[in-house]
Design a protein around this motif. Sequence first.
Motif, PDB file in Angstrom:
ATOM      1  N   ARG A  98       0.842  -1.194   0.000  1.00  0.00           N
ATOM      2  CA  ARG A  98       0.000   0.000   0.000  1.00  0.00           C
ATOM      3  C   ARG A  98       0.884   1.254   0.000  1.00  0.00           C
ATOM      4  O   ARG A  98       1.004   1.968   1.000  1.00  0.00           O
ATOM      5  CB  ARG A  98      -0.937   0.000   1.206  1.00  0.00           C
ATOM      6  N   GLY A  99       1.534   1.483  -1.119  1.00  0.00           N
ATOM      7  CA  GLY A  99       2.413   2.628  -1.253  1.00  0.00           C
ATOM      8  C   GLY A  99       3.845   2.192  -1.489  1.00  0.00           C
ATOM      9  O   GLY A  99       4.243   1.077  -1.144  1.00  0.00           O
ATOM     10  N   ASN A 100       4.632   3.086  -2.081  1.00  0.00           N
ATOM     11  CA  ASN A 100       6.006   2.752  -2.436  1.00  0.00           C
ATOM     12  C   ASN A 100       6.987   2.847  -1.273  1.00  0.00           C
ATOM     13  O   ASN A 100       8.165   2.512  -1.431  1.00  0.00           O
ATOM     14  CB  ASN A 100       6.492   3.676  -3.559  1.00  0.00           C
ATOM     15  N   ASP A 101       6.515   3.291  -0.106  1.00  0.00           N
ATOM     16  CA  ASP A 101       7.409   3.454   1.035  1.00  0.00           C
ATOM     17  C   ASP A 101       7.083   2.503   2.180  1.00  0.00           C
ATOM     18  O   ASP A 101       7.530   2.707   3.307  1.00  0.00           O
ATOM     19  CB  ASP A 101       7.369   4.904   1.535  1.00  0.00           C
ATOM     20  N   VAL A 102       6.310   1.443   1.904  1.00  0.00           N
ATOM     21  CA  VAL A 102       5.874   0.541   2.966  1.00  0.00           C
ATOM     22  C   VAL A 102       7.050  -0.124   3.669  1.00  0.00           C
ATOM     23  O   VAL A 102       7.138  -0.131   4.907  1.00  0.00           O
ATOM     24  CB  VAL A 102       4.896  -0.522   2.417  1.00  0.00           C
ATOM     25  N   LEU A 103       7.978  -0.690   2.917  1.00  0.00           N
ATOM     26  CA  LEU A 103       9.102  -1.383   3.543  1.00  0.00           C
ATOM     27  C   LEU A 103       9.995  -0.413   4.318  1.00  0.00           C
ATOM     28  O   LEU A 103      10.488  -0.743   5.404  1.00  0.00           O
ATOM     29  CB  LEU A 103       9.916  -2.142   2.500  1.00  0.00           C
ATOM     30  N   GLY A 121       0.946  -6.059  10.303  1.00  0.00           N
ATOM     31  CA  GLY A 121       0.231  -4.791  10.189  1.00  0.00           C
ATOM     32  C   GLY A 121      -1.157  -4.994   9.618  1.00  0.00           C
ATOM     33  O   GLY A 121      -1.667  -6.113   9.554  1.00  0.00           O
ATOM     34  N   GLU A 122      -1.758  -3.899   9.176  1.00  0.00           N
ATOM     35  CA  GLU A 122      -3.138  -3.903   8.692  1.00  0.00           C
ATOM     36  C   GLU A 122      -3.195  -4.252   7.203  1.00  0.00           C
ATOM     37  O   GLU A 122      -2.208  -4.161   6.481  1.00  0.00           O
ATOM     38  CB  GLU A 122      -3.788  -2.543   8.914  1.00  0.00           C
ATOM     39  N   THR A 123      -4.422  -4.602   6.760  1.00  0.00           N
ATOM     40  CA  THR A 123      -4.654  -4.991   5.371  1.00  0.00           C
ATOM     41  C   THR A 123      -5.933  -4.354   4.857  1.00  0.00           C
ATOM     42  O   THR A 123      -6.957  -4.366   5.549  1.00  0.00           O
ATOM     43  CB  THR A 123      -4.789  -6.521   5.240  1.00  0.00           C
ATOM     44  N   ALA A 124      -5.870  -3.812   3.644  1.00  0.00           N
ATOM     45  CA  ALA A 124      -7.054  -3.300   2.952  1.00  0.00           C
ATOM     46  C   ALA A 124      -7.456  -4.290   1.861  1.00  0.00           C
ATOM     47  O   ALA A 124      -6.602  -4.942   1.259  1.00  0.00           O
ATOM     48  CB  ALA A 124      -6.772  -1.933   2.346  1.00  0.00           C
ATOM     49  N   LEU A 154      -6.654 -13.327  12.287  1.00  0.00           N
ATOM     50  CA  LEU A 154      -6.701 -11.925  12.676  1.00  0.00           C
ATOM     51  C   LEU A 154      -5.747 -11.055  11.870  1.00  0.00           C
ATOM     52  O   LEU A 154      -5.952  -9.845  11.763  1.00  0.00           O
ATOM     53  CB  LEU A 154      -6.390 -11.778  14.167  1.00  0.00           C
ATOM     54  N   VAL A 155      -4.697 -11.648  11.338  1.00  0.00           N
ATOM     55  CA  VAL A 155      -3.741 -10.920  10.503  1.00  0.00           C
ATOM     56  C   VAL A 155      -3.683 -11.604   9.144  1.00  0.00           C
ATOM     57  O   VAL A 155      -3.513 -12.815   9.048  1.00  0.00           O
ATOM     58  CB  VAL A 155      -2.342 -10.905  11.148  1.00  0.00           C
ATOM     59  N   CYS A 156      -3.838 -10.827   8.103  1.00  0.00           N
ATOM     60  CA  CYS A 156      -3.764 -11.371   6.745  1.00  0.00           C
ATOM     61  C   CYS A 156      -2.368 -11.937   6.490  1.00  0.00           C
ATOM     62  O   CYS A 156      -1.353 -11.365   6.918  1.00  0.00           O
ATOM     63  CB  CYS A 156      -4.078 -10.261   5.745  1.00  0.00           C
ATOM     64  N   HIS A 157      -2.326 -13.047   5.794  1.00  0.00           N
ATOM     65  CA  HIS A 157      -1.045 -13.696   5.490  1.00  0.00           C
ATOM     66  C   HIS A 157      -0.071 -12.736   4.823  1.00  0.00           C
ATOM     67  O   HIS A 157       1.138 -12.751   5.093  1.00  0.00           O
ATOM     68  CB  HIS A 157      -1.331 -14.893   4.572  1.00  0.00           C
ATOM     69  N   GLN A 158      -0.554 -11.883   3.937  1.00  0.00           N
ATOM     70  CA  GLN A 158       0.317 -10.959   3.209  1.00  0.00           C
ATOM     71  C   GLN A 158       0.891  -9.868   4.110  1.00  0.00           C
ATOM     72  O   GLN A 158       1.891  -9.244   3.759  1.00  0.00           O
ATOM     73  CB  GLN A 158      -0.440 -10.339   2.034  1.00  0.00           C
ATOM     74  N   ALA A 159       0.250  -9.612   5.240  1.00  0.00           N
ATOM     75  CA  ALA A 159       0.729  -8.590   6.181  1.00  0.00           C
ATOM     76  C   ALA A 159       1.404  -9.217   7.392  1.00  0.00           C
ATOM     77  O   ALA A 159       1.553  -8.579   8.427  1.00  0.00           O
ATOM     78  CB  ALA A 159      -0.430  -7.705   6.621  1.00  0.00           C
ATOM     79  N   PHE A 160       1.815 -10.465   7.242  1.00  0.00           N
ATOM     80  CA  PHE A 160       2.480 -11.229   8.300  1.00  0.00           C
ATOM     81  C   PHE A 160       3.871 -11.564   7.791  1.00  0.00           C
ATOM     82  O   PHE A 160       4.037 -12.348   6.847  1.00  0.00           O
ATOM     83  CB  PHE A 160       1.669 -12.498   8.581  1.00  0.00           C
ATOM     84  N   ILE A 161       4.900 -10.962   8.388  1.00  0.00           N
ATOM     85  CA  ILE A 161       6.255 -11.028   7.849  1.00  0.00           C
ATOM     86  C   ILE A 161       7.191 -11.618   8.904  1.00  0.00           C
ATOM     87  O   ILE A 161       7.641 -10.914   9.814  1.00  0.00           O
ATOM     88  CB  ILE A 161       6.730  -9.615   7.426  1.00  0.00           C
ATOM     89  N   ARG A 197       1.644  -1.078  13.008  1.00  0.00           N
ATOM     90  CA  ARG A 197       0.573  -0.107  13.263  1.00  0.00           C
ATOM     91  C   ARG A 197       0.244   0.774  12.060  1.00  0.00           C
ATOM     92  O   ARG A 197      -0.056   1.952  12.202  1.00  0.00           O
ATOM     93  CB  ARG A 197       0.912   0.767  14.480  1.00  0.00           C
ATOM     94  N   PHE A 198       0.311   0.212  10.871  1.00  0.00           N
ATOM     95  CA  PHE A 198      -0.221   0.901   9.698  1.00  0.00           C
ATOM     96  C   PHE A 198      -0.563  -0.151   8.649  1.00  0.00           C
ATOM     97  O   PHE A 198      -0.240  -1.334   8.802  1.00  0.00           O
ATOM     98  CB  PHE A 198       0.752   1.964   9.165  1.00  0.00           C
ATOM     99  N   THR A 199      -1.237   0.270   7.589  1.00  0.00           N
ATOM    100  CA  THR A 199      -1.684  -0.654   6.552  1.00  0.00           C
ATOM    101  C   THR A 199      -0.520  -0.996   5.627  1.00  0.00           C
ATOM    102  O   THR A 199       0.058  -0.114   4.992  1.00  0.00           O
ATOM    103  CB  THR A 199      -2.843  -0.046   5.746  1.00  0.00           C
ATOM    104  N   LEU A 200      -0.211  -2.287   5.557  1.00  0.00           N
ATOM    105  CA  LEU A 200       0.937  -2.733   4.775  1.00  0.00           C
ATOM    106  C   LEU A 200       0.566  -3.097   3.348  1.00  0.00           C
ATOM    107  O   LEU A 200       1.324  -2.808   2.415  1.00  0.00           O
ATOM    108  CB  LEU A 200       1.589  -3.956   5.438  1.00  0.00           C
ATOM    109  N   VAL A 201      -0.571  -3.773   3.155  1.00  0.00           N
ATOM    110  CA  VAL A 201      -0.874  -4.336   1.839  1.00  0.00           C
ATOM    111  C   VAL A 201      -2.314  -4.097   1.417  1.00  0.00           C
ATOM    112  O   VAL A 201      -3.207  -3.910   2.244  1.00  0.00           O
ATOM    113  CB  VAL A 201      -0.599  -5.865   1.808  1.00  0.00           C
TER     114      VAL A 201
END
Length: 248
Positions: A98-103, A121-124, A154-161, A197-201
């Motif tokens: 969710r944006g070019n500066d997530v990482l 983090g969060e997922t949209a 509770l946490v989306c797989h894509q937002a679990f790192i 604490r922000f939307t990652l993906v």
Amino acid sequence: MLDRQVPVFSIITVTYNAEAVLERTMRSVLNQSYPRIEYILVDGASTDGTLALARKYVHRLAHLVSEPDGGLYDAMNKAMRLATGDYLCFLNAGDSFRGNDVLRKIVESLPDGGLPDVIYGETALVDSEGCFIRMRRLSTPEELTWKSFRQGMLVCHQAFIPKREIAPPYNLAYRYSSDFDWCIRVLKQARSVHNARFTLVDYLQEGMTTRHHKASLCERFRIMCTHYGWCPTVLQHLWFVLRLLVRR
């Protein structure tokens, strides 16, 4: 040894016949402002233009594999064996950061004193055009442990790192919800877990679990019985049903 303050993220995209949505995913990875990325794409011998599209960016990929596999989780295991980074992040075709500066923002959010075992983090949810639909129905907890998943994914797989060193292979006995089992097994090994604490993906809503919803739920029940016990799992599901009836 890698600088502990600048971890390498192994970003993994697994795909099959996803020409329509793959490029958005790849660009979201390759346009990240954070430079320490190892991008791995594993394709299941697609018959559309997926591979030709991926080859446009081959010079920026650490690995590009296209061959038959035993399904999604088999391909994920194959990709993990190729990965060499500190962290694993699965971003499959149709999903995107969710944006070019997530990482970069993830790294900036990390606490002092070493890298955590798991970042989340969060997922949209988005549609096939990448347009926002809504946030995930399940709320991301302030603190996450393996017991948190008694309440569901509770946490989306894509937002679990997780750190690569604690990530086990996916259990191929599960066709639709092996990621649920995998997250629990990772958290059982984790000593430190960090909430970004922000939307990652942005997660494409029409994923495999969505298309096979009933089968996925049955697998999740089996997984919960394995990790939490049969009786607590049955009682938990009775509570789910009661809560649903009260809401109606």
